[in-house]
Write a protein that holds these residues in place. Structure first.
Motif, mmCIF file in Angstrom:
data_model
loop_
_atom_site.group_PDB
_atom_site.id
_atom_site.type_symbol
_atom_site.label_atom_id
_atom_site.label_comp_id
_atom_site.label_asym_id
_atom_site.label_seq_id
_atom_site.Cartn_x
_atom_site.Cartn_y
_atom_site.Cartn_z
ATOM 1 N N MET A 195 72.693 -4.482 22.890
ATOM 2 C CA MET A 195 72.934 -5.385 24.023
ATOM 3 C C MET A 195 72.103 -5.001 25.232
ATOM 4 S SD MET A 195 76.862 -6.540 24.620
ATOM 5 C CE MET A 195 77.385 -4.932 24.858
ATOM 6 N N GLY A 196 71.702 -3.732 25.292
ATOM 7 C CA GLY A 196 70.912 -3.291 26.437
ATOM 8 C C GLY A 196 71.757 -2.753 27.569
ATOM 9 N N THR A 197 73.042 -2.537 27.335
ATOM 10 C CA THR A 197 73.861 -1.935 28.387
ATOM 11 C C THR A 197 73.801 -0.411 28.347
ATOM 12 O OG1 THR A 197 75.751 -2.300 26.919
ATOM 13 C CG2 THR A 197 75.485 -3.828 28.733
ATOM 14 N N LEU A 198 73.259 0.130 27.253
ATOM 15 C CA LEU A 198 73.026 1.577 27.150
ATOM 16 C C LEU A 198 71.561 1.790 26.810
ATOM 17 C CD1 LEU A 198 75.885 3.175 25.005
ATOM 18 C CD2 LEU A 198 75.434 3.562 27.418
ATOM 19 N N ALA A 199 71.014 2.925 27.272
ATOM 20 C CA ALA A 199 69.646 3.274 26.894
ATOM 21 C C ALA A 199 69.704 4.385 25.854
ATOM 22 C CB ALA A 199 68.878 3.749 28.114
ATOM 23 N N PRO A 200 68.851 4.327 24.830
ATOM 24 C CA PRO A 200 68.839 5.424 23.856
ATOM 25 C C PRO A 200 68.228 6.676 24.478
ATOM 26 C CG PRO A 200 67.085 3.862 23.380
ATOM 27 C CD PRO A 200 67.880 3.272 24.503
ATOM 28 N N ASP A 201 68.682 7.855 24.022
ATOM 29 C CA ASP A 201 68.093 9.096 24.512
ATOM 30 C C ASP A 201 66.722 9.317 23.896
ATOM 31 O OD1 ASP A 201 70.227 9.731 26.160
ATOM 32 O OD2 ASP A 201 71.369 10.532 24.476
ATOM 33 N N SER A 202 66.593 8.937 22.633
ATOM 34 C CA SER A 202 65.252 8.919 22.042
ATOM 35 C C SER A 202 65.251 7.883 20.933
ATOM 36 C CB SER A 202 64.866 10.303 21.526
ATOM 37 O OG SER A 202 65.429 10.511 20.247
ATOM 38 N N GLY A 203 64.066 7.571 20.445
ATOM 39 C CA GLY A 203 63.936 6.509 19.458
ATOM 40 C C GLY A 203 63.722 5.182 20.153
ATOM 41 N N ARG A 204 63.678 4.115 19.342
ATOM 42 C CA ARG A 204 63.301 2.834 19.910
ATOM 43 C C ARG A 204 64.258 1.743 19.437
ATOM 44 N NH1 ARG A 204 57.927 -0.635 19.360
ATOM 45 N NH2 ARG A 204 58.653 -0.739 17.219
ATOM 46 N N VAL A 205 64.706 0.914 20.374
ATOM 47 C CA VAL A 205 65.515 -0.256 20.043
ATOM 48 C C VAL A 205 64.711 -1.480 20.434
ATOM 49 C CG1 VAL A 205 67.694 -1.464 20.394
ATOM 50 C CG2 VAL A 205 67.627 1.018 20.560
ATOM 51 N N MET A 206 64.543 -2.410 19.501
ATOM 52 C CA MET A 206 63.844 -3.649 19.828
ATOM 53 C C MET A 206 64.706 -4.829 19.400
ATOM 54 S SD MET A 206 61.033 -2.909 21.278
ATOM 55 C CE MET A 206 59.639 -4.002 21.123
ATOM 56 N N VAL A 207 64.813 -5.821 20.276
ATOM 57 C CA VAL A 207 65.546 -7.034 19.949
ATOM 58 C C VAL A 207 64.648 -8.220 20.239
ATOM 59 C CG1 VAL A 207 67.539 -8.466 20.493
ATOM 60 C CG2 VAL A 207 67.797 -5.999 20.408
ATOM 61 N N ALA A 208 64.344 -8.988 19.225
ATOM 62 C CA ALA A 208 63.454 -10.147 19.352
ATOM 63 C C ALA A 208 62.160 -9.772 20.055
ATOM 64 C CB ALA A 208 64.161 -11.287 20.086
ATOM 65 N N GLY A 209 61.677 -8.569 19.801
ATOM 66 C CA GLY A 209 60.401 -8.151 20.370
ATOM 67 C C GLY A 209 60.497 -7.548 21.764
ATOM 68 N N PHE A 210 61.713 -7.389 22.290
ATOM 69 C CA PHE A 210 61.868 -6.805 23.623
ATOM 70 C C PHE A 210 62.702 -5.532 23.560
ATOM 71 C CE2 PHE A 210 61.442 -11.393 24.404
ATOM 72 C CZ PHE A 210 60.367 -11.382 25.290
ATOM 73 N N ASP A 211 62.487 -4.670 24.535
ATOM 74 C CA ASP A 211 63.358 -3.523 24.718
ATOM 75 C C ASP A 211 64.583 -4.020 25.495
ATOM 76 O OD1 ASP A 211 64.706 -1.364 25.913
ATOM 77 O OD2 ASP A 211 62.929 -0.094 25.751
#
Ligand code: ATP
Ligand code: MG
Lengths: 265, 242
Positions: free
Chosen positions: A60-76
């Motif tokens: 959802m983007g309400t938390l940021a990962p400490d490491s690694g990558r989250v992508m949703v529909a091409g966006f962070d």
């Protein structure tokens, strides 16, 4: 640990790549990787505390990962938070309706935030309310609706923005079995009809098997313990049974027993 | 209510037989004073009402803004909160005396007194209201990527409406007492100053007549606020405790 995409032909809507999330010294999500392709309905299963909600918050983007990558529909989703406006909608465990708004006013909320004109938003929202079998209840306030009806309004609100991705966090767990079953059926029918990508978080095995194309089981410590495609299993009773026990085993014995008890009731 | 009023009138009548008129006049005399004042001095009631409304509107607006700033901007929070807390600790009498020394214009004096007394009520309720904002609703509206104005418009302001109305209901009676007090000290017109005049000329019937007006004023203002509340909060289910 990398899990291959269900349909490698299309770019994935959700992509997690060795994601780590820690709360203090506690690692809630550990090197988690999975993808969800366009149009797929994927269930994220896990026992309580496995980190399901945390994963959802990362997507959802309400938390940021400490490491690694989250992508949703091409966006962070965290850094490009508003880029996902209208692309993503969430239905939560509780309905989260605004009590001062009527059913239709709640259903149109996402559209108004998107900047749709009022009358247009109203038309679309009433259409979705009708599609979740709530025609006639448009002008009722939330306290005049039953729990199941409220959950339907919440689904209509999520679907009305025509999102590419629908996230569901235990959206059916609080309802009785019959209502929850009905609602799951309705939701799946709509989701498949419109080709929506769905990630549904649940701790209930039956929900997952009933709805999903694919199941991802999150082990304690927040990594993928088992990953199964359910499409071919859906018709064959013995395969369903085997799949069920396989998932139950991955969830851990306690949960397996618990599920059994639940079914026996 | 009716019984209580009849009992009070009876007690007034009986005691008026035994004591001097400037201590307790008979209800009939008071009634005549009421009629007389209502025809000749009603402008004073309007002046008082005007001052009251103006000051309350200002206190409400400024209090809401301060409360929002306190609730939404972390940097300014402790600063404004300290100011508001100090303000709540200052007695009404101090503001009245300060106003008399600081300002010459009676309107400014009364406005200042009322504003300073009423403002913290609103600021603190709004602040509490923002702290009581349901986290899950905030997450919900943010999941739609609402910007700050939209969060304010769709969530925070509607959430705060009941807080403002409840505070207004609680504060109206107090505000009426304060405006009278302020007028008595700081002005030559208005109900408060008229009451002072009546007292100094031993017109107890007029003092009681003015009191009657104030009671009526309080009841009608309460009714108006309750009416607005009913309109504005019609979405809220009425819980009845058995
Ligand atoms: N904000 C936070 N601060 C500290 N710890 C947290 C926070 N959020 C979650 N955790 C911890 O992370 C772990 C995973 O939590 P999460 O809510 O993701 O579990 P879950 O799988 O959704 O469980 P449930 O099925 O009960 O909802 C838990 O042990 C929890 O205590
Ligand atoms: Mg959870």
């Amino acid at each position: 640990m990398t899990v291959s995409a269900h349909n490698p032909g299309l770019p994935p809507i959700i992509e997690l790549n060795s994601v780590i999330k820690e709360f203090g010294s506690y690692r809630a999500v550990d090197k988690l990787s999975f993808t969800v392709a366009k149009g797929e309905i994927v269930a994220l299963l896990g026992r309580t505390g496995a980190g399901k909600t945390t994963v959802l918050n990362l997507i959802m983007g309400t938390l940021a990962p400490d490491s690694g990558r989250v992508m949703v529909a091409g966006f962070d989703p965290f850094r490009q938070f508003s880029a996902l406006k209208g692309k993503l909608a969430v239905s939560f465990q509780t309905d989260r309706l605004l009590p001062w708004r009527t059913a239709v006013e709640n259903a149109e909320l996402g559209l108004l935030i998107q900047g749709k004109p009022k009358d247009q938003a109203r038309t679309i929202a009433s259409g979705w309310l009708a599609r979740v079998n709530l025609a006639g209840a448009e002008n009722k306030y939330t306290h005049e609706l039953s729990g199941g009806m409220r959950q339907r309004v919440s689904l209509a609100r999520a679907l009305a923005v025509d999102p590419e991705l629908v996230l569901l966090d235990e959206s059916f767990s609080q309802l009785d079995h019959v209502t929850s079953h009905e609602l799951r059926q309705d939701f799946c029918a709509v989701a498949r009809e419109y080709g929506k990508t769905c990630l549904l978080v649940t701790h209930r095995l039956d929900d997952a098997i009933e709805m999903a194309d694919r199941v991802i089981v999150l082990g304690p410590g927040g990594h993928v313990k088992l990953e199964l495609s359910l499409r071919e299993a859906a018709t064959d009773e013995t395969v369903v049974g085997r799949t069920r026990s396989q998932i139950a085993a991955a969830l851990g014995e306690d949960t397996g027993k618990q599920q059994q008890n639940e079914r026996e009731e | 209510m009716v019984v209580v009023v009849i009992c009070l009138l009876g007690a007034m009548e009986v005691s008026s037989w035994y004591v001097a008129e400037y201590i307790m006049p008979s209800p009939l005399k008071v009634a005549r004073a009421i009629v007389a004042l209502a025809t000749t001095d009603y402008t004073h009631v309007l002046i008082t009402l005007g001052r009251l409304c103006l000051a309350m509107l200002f206190a409400m607006t400024a209090g809401i803004i301060l409360g929002l700033v306190m609730g939404l901007f972390g940097v300014l929070r402790s600063f404004i909160k300290a100011l508001v807390v100090i303000d709540t600790g200052i007695p009404a009498l101090s503001w009245i005396l300060l106003a008399v020394f600081w300002f010459k214009n009676p309107e400014v004096r009364i406005f200042f007194i009322l504003a300073m007394i009423l403002l913290p009520f609103y600021a603190l309720t709004i602040y509490d209201g923002i702290r009581g904002l349901p986290r899950d609703l905030l997450d919900m509206i943010e999941s739609f990527r609402a910007n700050r104005t939209q969060v304010l418009r769709y969530l925070i302001i509607p959430h705060l409406v009941p807080y403002v109305l409840t505070t207004t209901k609680a504060v109206v009676g107090y505000a009426i007492r304060m405006v009278i007090f302020a007028e008595l000290v700081a002005s030559a017109v208005g109900v408060g100053s008229r009451m002072g005049l009546a007292q100094s000329t031993f017109r107890m019937d007029q003092v009681l007549a003015w009191t009657f007006f104030l009671i009526v004023l309080n009841i009608s203002l309460q009714a108006i606020v309750a009416g607005i509340e009913k309109l504005g909060l019609h979405w809220r289910p009425e819980a009845t405790v058995r």
